[in-house]
Design a protein around this motif. Structure first.
Motif, PDB file in Angstrom:
ATOM      1  N   LYS A 114      64.019  43.559  42.505  1.00 18.47           N
ATOM      2  CA  LYS A 114      63.097  43.639  43.532  1.00 18.47           C
ATOM      3  C   LYS A 114      62.483  42.327  43.888  1.00 18.47           C
ATOM      4  O   LYS A 114      61.630  42.128  45.069  1.00 18.47           O
ATOM      5  CB  LYS A 114      62.146  44.884  43.364  1.00 18.47           C
ATOM      6  CG  LYS A 114      62.694  45.960  43.108  1.00 18.47           C
ATOM      7  CD  LYS A 114      61.694  47.231  43.035  1.00 18.47           C
ATOM      8  CE  LYS A 114      60.833  47.586  44.241  1.00 18.47           C
ATOM      9  NZ  LYS A 114      59.972  48.543  44.115  1.00 18.47           N
ATOM     10  N   ASP A 115      62.672  41.162  43.200  1.00 19.11           N
ATOM     11  CA  ASP A 115      61.997  40.118  43.341  1.00 19.11           C
ATOM     12  C   ASP A 115      60.410  40.047  43.459  1.00 19.11           C
ATOM     13  O   ASP A 115      59.768  39.685  44.167  1.00 19.11           O
ATOM     14  CB  ASP A 115      62.609  39.435  44.488  1.00 19.11           C
ATOM     15  CG  ASP A 115      62.213  37.819  44.699  1.00 19.11           C
ATOM     16  OD1 ASP A 115      61.928  37.236  43.489  1.00 19.11           O
ATOM     17  OD2 ASP A 115      62.160  37.516  45.750  1.00 19.11           O
ATOM     18  N   VAL A 116      59.972  40.874  42.272  1.00 22.14           N
ATOM     19  CA  VAL A 116      58.630  41.270  42.311  1.00 22.14           C
ATOM     20  C   VAL A 116      57.883  40.134  41.343  1.00 22.14           C
ATOM     21  O   VAL A 116      58.360  39.781  40.228  1.00 22.14           O
ATOM     22  CB  VAL A 116      58.328  42.783  41.523  1.00 22.14           C
ATOM     23  CG1 VAL A 116      57.013  42.783  41.340  1.00 22.14           C
ATOM     24  CG2 VAL A 116      58.883  43.766  42.541  1.00 22.14           C
ATOM     25  N   THR A 117      56.839  39.909  41.693  1.00 19.24           N
ATOM     26  CA  THR A 117      55.765  38.995  41.034  1.00 19.24           C
ATOM     27  C   THR A 117      54.670  40.150  40.048  1.00 19.24           C
ATOM     28  O   THR A 117      54.269  40.828  40.600  1.00 19.24           O
ATOM     29  CB  THR A 117      54.861  38.184  41.788  1.00 19.24           C
ATOM     30  OG1 THR A 117      55.678  37.236  42.673  1.00 19.24           O
ATOM     31  CG2 THR A 117      53.833  37.427  40.844  1.00 19.24           C
ATOM     32  N   LEU A 118      54.940  39.951  38.729  1.00 17.82           N
ATOM     33  CA  LEU A 118      54.083  40.790  37.925  1.00 17.82           C
ATOM     34  C   LEU A 118      53.044  39.886  37.158  1.00 17.82           C
ATOM     35  O   LEU A 118      53.258  39.070  36.502  1.00 17.82           O
ATOM     36  CB  LEU A 118      54.863  41.360  36.780  1.00 17.82           C
ATOM     37  CG  LEU A 118      54.513  42.463  35.750  1.00 17.82           C
ATOM     38  CD1 LEU A 118      53.965  43.740  36.652  1.00 17.82           C
ATOM     39  CD2 LEU A 118      55.535  42.723  34.852  1.00 17.82           C
ATOM     40  N   VAL A 119      51.712  40.532  37.511  1.00 14.77           N
ATOM     41  CA  VAL A 119      50.616  39.463  37.023  1.00 14.77           C
ATOM     42  C   VAL A 119      49.770  40.454  36.087  1.00 14.77           C
ATOM     43  O   VAL A 119      49.319  41.411  36.377  1.00 14.77           O
ATOM     44  CB  VAL A 119      49.599  39.162  38.146  1.00 14.77           C
ATOM     45  CG1 VAL A 119      48.683  38.059  37.796  1.00 14.77           C
ATOM     46  CG2 VAL A 119      50.509  38.380  39.307  1.00 14.77           C
ATOM     47  N   GLY A 120      49.174  39.669  34.921  1.00 14.45           N
ATOM     48  CA  GLY A 120      48.374  40.350  34.166  1.00 14.45           C
ATOM     49  C   GLY A 120      46.920  39.542  34.212  1.00 14.45           C
ATOM     50  O   GLY A 120      47.020  38.266  34.537  1.00 14.45           O
ATOM     51  N   ILE A 121      45.790  40.286  34.093  1.00  8.97           N
ATOM     52  CA  ILE A 121      44.566  40.109  34.416  1.00  8.97           C
ATOM     53  C   ILE A 121      43.907  40.138  32.896  1.00  8.97           C
ATOM     54  O   ILE A 121      43.617  41.557  32.423  1.00  8.97           O
ATOM     55  CB  ILE A 121      44.005  40.687  35.523  1.00  8.97           C
ATOM     56  CG1 ILE A 121      44.402  40.067  36.775  1.00  8.97           C
ATOM     57  CG2 ILE A 121      42.332  39.961  35.475  1.00  8.97           C
ATOM     58  CD1 ILE A 121      44.435  38.650  37.040  1.00  8.97           C
ATOM     59  N   LEU A 122      43.404  39.235  32.308  1.00  5.95           N
ATOM     60  CA  LEU A 122      42.444  39.421  31.126  1.00  5.95           C
ATOM     61  C   LEU A 122      41.151  38.585  31.560  1.00  5.95           C
ATOM     62  O   LEU A 122      41.105  37.390  31.603  1.00  5.95           O
ATOM     63  CB  LEU A 122      43.034  38.853  29.898  1.00  5.95           C
ATOM     64  CG  LEU A 122      42.132  38.723  28.761  1.00  5.95           C
ATOM     65  CD1 LEU A 122      41.724  40.300  28.207  1.00  5.95           C
ATOM     66  CD2 LEU A 122      42.506  37.925  27.495  1.00  5.95           C
ATOM     67  N   SER A 123      39.885  39.306  31.416  1.00  4.44           N
ATOM     68  CA  SER A 123      38.791  38.625  31.644  1.00  4.44           C
ATOM     69  C   SER A 123      38.207  38.254  33.055  1.00  4.44           C
ATOM     70  O   SER A 123      38.847  38.072  33.702  1.00  4.44           O
ATOM     71  CB  SER A 123      38.727  37.412  30.766  1.00  4.44           C
ATOM     72  OG  SER A 123      37.492  36.457  31.290  1.00  4.44           O
ATOM     73  N   ALA A 124      36.894  38.438  33.297  1.00  9.63           N
ATOM     74  CA  ALA A 124      36.119  38.081  34.358  1.00  9.63           C
ATOM     75  C   ALA A 124      35.906  36.548  34.670  1.00  9.63           C
ATOM     76  O   ALA A 124      35.662  36.167  35.737  1.00  9.63           O
ATOM     77  CB  ALA A 124      34.915  38.738  34.591  1.00  9.63           C
ATOM     78  N   SER A 125      35.923  35.730  33.355  1.00 10.54           N
ATOM     79  CA  SER A 125      35.682  34.409  33.493  1.00 10.54           C
ATOM     80  C   SER A 125      35.856  33.528  34.915  1.00 10.54           C
ATOM     81  O   SER A 125      34.947  33.191  35.365  1.00 10.54           O
ATOM     82  CB  SER A 125      36.215  33.512  32.169  1.00 10.54           C
ATOM     83  OG  SER A 125      35.974  34.180  30.980  1.00 10.54           O
ATOM     84  N   PRO A 126      37.101  33.529  35.267  1.00  9.21           N
ATOM     85  CA  PRO A 126      37.501  32.756  36.501  1.00  9.21           C
ATOM     86  C   PRO A 126      36.674  33.176  37.588  1.00  9.21           C
ATOM     87  O   PRO A 126      36.712  32.294  38.945  1.00  9.21           O
ATOM     88  CB  PRO A 126      38.606  32.593  36.512  1.00  9.21           C
ATOM     89  CG  PRO A 126      39.339  32.839  35.117  1.00  9.21           C
ATOM     90  CD  PRO A 126      38.374  33.878  34.760  1.00  9.21           C
ATOM     91  N   GLY A 127      36.272  34.515  37.929  1.00  6.70           N
ATOM     92  CA  GLY A 127      36.056  35.237  38.977  1.00  6.70           C
ATOM     93  C   GLY A 127      34.478  35.303  39.145  1.00  6.70           C
ATOM     94  O   GLY A 127      33.901  36.160  40.157  1.00  6.70           O
ATOM     95  N   LEU A 128      33.556  34.848  38.021  1.00  5.11           N
ATOM     96  CA  LEU A 128      32.018  35.400  38.168  1.00  5.11           C
ATOM     97  C   LEU A 128      31.452  34.730  39.114  1.00  5.11           C
ATOM     98  O   LEU A 128      30.709  35.545  39.744  1.00  5.11           O
ATOM     99  CB  LEU A 128      31.634  34.817  36.827  1.00  5.11           C
ATOM    100  CG  LEU A 128      32.014  35.658  35.508  1.00  5.11           C
ATOM    101  CD1 LEU A 128      31.358  34.917  34.223  1.00  5.11           C
ATOM    102  CD2 LEU A 128      31.903  37.012  35.443  1.00  5.11           C
ATOM    103  N   ASP A 129      31.272  33.367  39.590  1.00  5.36           N
ATOM    104  CA  ASP A 129      30.605  32.973  40.473  1.00  5.36           C
ATOM    105  C   ASP A 129      31.110  33.419  41.815  1.00  5.36           C
ATOM    106  O   ASP A 129      30.178  33.812  42.616  1.00  5.36           O
ATOM    107  CB  ASP A 129      30.969  31.280  40.638  1.00  5.36           C
ATOM    108  CG  ASP A 129      30.171  30.597  39.691  1.00  5.36           C
ATOM    109  OD1 ASP A 129      29.331  31.146  38.879  1.00  5.36           O
ATOM    110  OD2 ASP A 129      30.637  29.677  38.965  1.00  5.36           O
ATOM    111  N   ALA A 130      32.494  33.704  41.943  1.00  8.22           N
ATOM    112  CA  ALA A 130      32.591  34.458  43.364  1.00  8.22           C
ATOM    113  C   ALA A 130      32.207  35.834  43.600  1.00  8.22           C
ATOM    114  O   ALA A 130      31.724  36.394  44.672  1.00  8.22           O
ATOM    115  CB  ALA A 130      34.285  34.253  43.572  1.00  8.22           C
ATOM    116  N   THR A 131      32.153  36.590  42.225  1.00  7.71           N
ATOM    117  CA  THR A 131      31.606  37.898  42.460  1.00  7.71           C
ATOM    118  C   THR A 131      30.111  37.821  42.874  1.00  7.71           C
ATOM    119  O   THR A 131      29.753  38.695  43.565  1.00  7.71           O
ATOM    120  CB  THR A 131      31.700  38.462  41.209  1.00  7.71           C
ATOM    121  OG1 THR A 131      33.157  38.619  40.710  1.00  7.71           O
ATOM    122  CG2 THR A 131      31.176  40.005  41.012  1.00  7.71           C
ATOM    123  N   ILE A 132      29.441  36.862  42.103  1.00  3.26           N
ATOM    124  CA  ILE A 132      28.173  36.870  42.575  1.00  3.26           C
ATOM    125  C   ILE A 132      27.801  36.629  43.953  1.00  3.26           C
ATOM    126  O   ILE A 132      26.775  37.278  44.694  1.00  3.26           O
ATOM    127  CB  ILE A 132      27.163  35.725  41.645  1.00  3.26           C
ATOM    128  CG1 ILE A 132      27.361  36.107  40.063  1.00  3.26           C
ATOM    129  CG2 ILE A 132      25.827  35.221  42.102  1.00  3.26           C
ATOM    130  CD1 ILE A 132      26.820  35.046  39.066  1.00  3.26           C
TER     131      ILE A 132
END
Length: 337
Positions: A272-290
């Protein structure tokens, strides 16, 4: 100070413990709010994998979704930090390994995790000591309720971003818990058409109350094309379902963790030519979330069902919600309350 200490499965209590002292490079924070999450529940039940592999052990102090105000600083820390409102990253890398120096301290093999791993005390206490490098400032528009939702929000923002979805895309989120609903909120803010899949009528009704009218169970899920699917559940069946449901050339994002291994057919991933992504941790997204909370682009306040004191932590982790709790999936604790 007062802290909630977990001594073993289903065995925790509020205790008087030594006040934290800021080591060089650290600060002490007066904790304003702490969110309880599924990881805390797994430690309470004894099912958390870190207990089996030696990354964590009892007794321990939980609490990694927190915010507060800096009250003291250690050596080599700018004293202007005192009085600032902050939240903190959970993942504390060693700072010197290849992963840390490449900006991926959240997957450092030698990392500690606040309230979770390597004996680093958490924030279910009146105060917590953390490295100053882990702090993120909170603007006045992000109050304590929002501040304690930054850490789960950072995880969800990363999951939403990993879908690559925008206004022309349709995304399905599996699991209407805290992370799933936060992910849905960030996806909606990006302009994507968001669908939510859940199991219970109550969880689906709550998702609809947040404006996600396309909320389904497996029996009612419409046969439409999903450009991305996010698995935010703890059901080991759902990663495979996500792969089945996603469009060819689409993306599957895995942020939920089941208690047993999940199985996907990599032949399907390839064909299916699918991209499979795993996510661990908020670290790289904290400033954008704030920033998203501060601007009002995302408002997670309805997710908080109740606010309790330290004395109620054990009951909440055992599944007993405070009297008068609303329908949201998140309970907050005020350690000084």
């Amino acid at each position: 100070m007062r802290a909630w200490v977990l001594h073993g499965p289903s065995s925790g209590a509020v205790e008087e413990v030594a006040d934290p002292v800021a080591a060089p490079g650290e600060v002490v924070v007066d904790v304003e709010r702490v969110g309880l999450c599924g990881t805390d529940v797994e430690f309470f039940t004894g099912e958390m994998a870190y207990l089996a592999d030696g990354h964590a052990h009892y007794p321990m102090r939980l609490g990694h979704e927190w915010c507060g105000r800096v009250s003291a600083v250690g050596a080599a820390v700018d004293p202007s930090w005192v009085g600032r409102r902050v939240m903190g990253d959970t993942m504390l890398g060693c700072g010197t390994c290849r992963r840390c120096t490449r900006g991926a301290q959240h997957v450092c093999a030698a990392r500690s995790e606040v309230g979770i791993r390597a004996g680093r005390a958490g924030a279910l206490a009146e105060q917590v000591a953390v490295p100053v490098a882990s702090l993120h400032r909170l603007p006045d528009s992000v109050d304590a309720e929002l501040g304690a939702l930054v850490e789960p929000g950072g995880n969800a923002l990363r999951a939403a971003s990993a879908t690559g979805a925008g206004p022309a895309d349709r995304v399905l989120v599996l699991g209407p818990g805290t992370i799933g609903l936060l992910t849905a909120m960030f996806l909606r803010a990006s302009g994507a058409e968001v669908h939510v899949l859940g199991r219970t009528p109550e969880s689906l009704d709550f998702a609809r109350s947040l404006g996600f009218v396309a909320a389904w169970d497996e029996g009612s899920l419409p046969s439409v094309a999903f450009d991305a699917v996010v698995d935010a559940s703890n059901d080991p069946r759902l990663p495979a379902l996500a792969l089945d449901l996603v469009e060819p050339a689409g993306r599957v994002v895995c942020i939920g963790l089941a208690g047993v291994p999940s199985t996907v057919d990599t032949r399907t991933v390839a064909l299916k030519d699918v991209t499979l992504v795993g996510i661990l941790s908020a670290s790289p997204g904290l400033d954008a979330t704030i920033a998203a909370y501060a601007s009002g682009a995302v408002d997670p306040r309805p997710l908080v069902s109740a606010v309790a004191g330290l004395e109620s932590v054990g009951e909440v982790l055992a599944g007993q919600l405070p009297v008068g709790a609303g329908p949201g999936p998140k309970v907050h604790v005020v350690p000084g309350g």
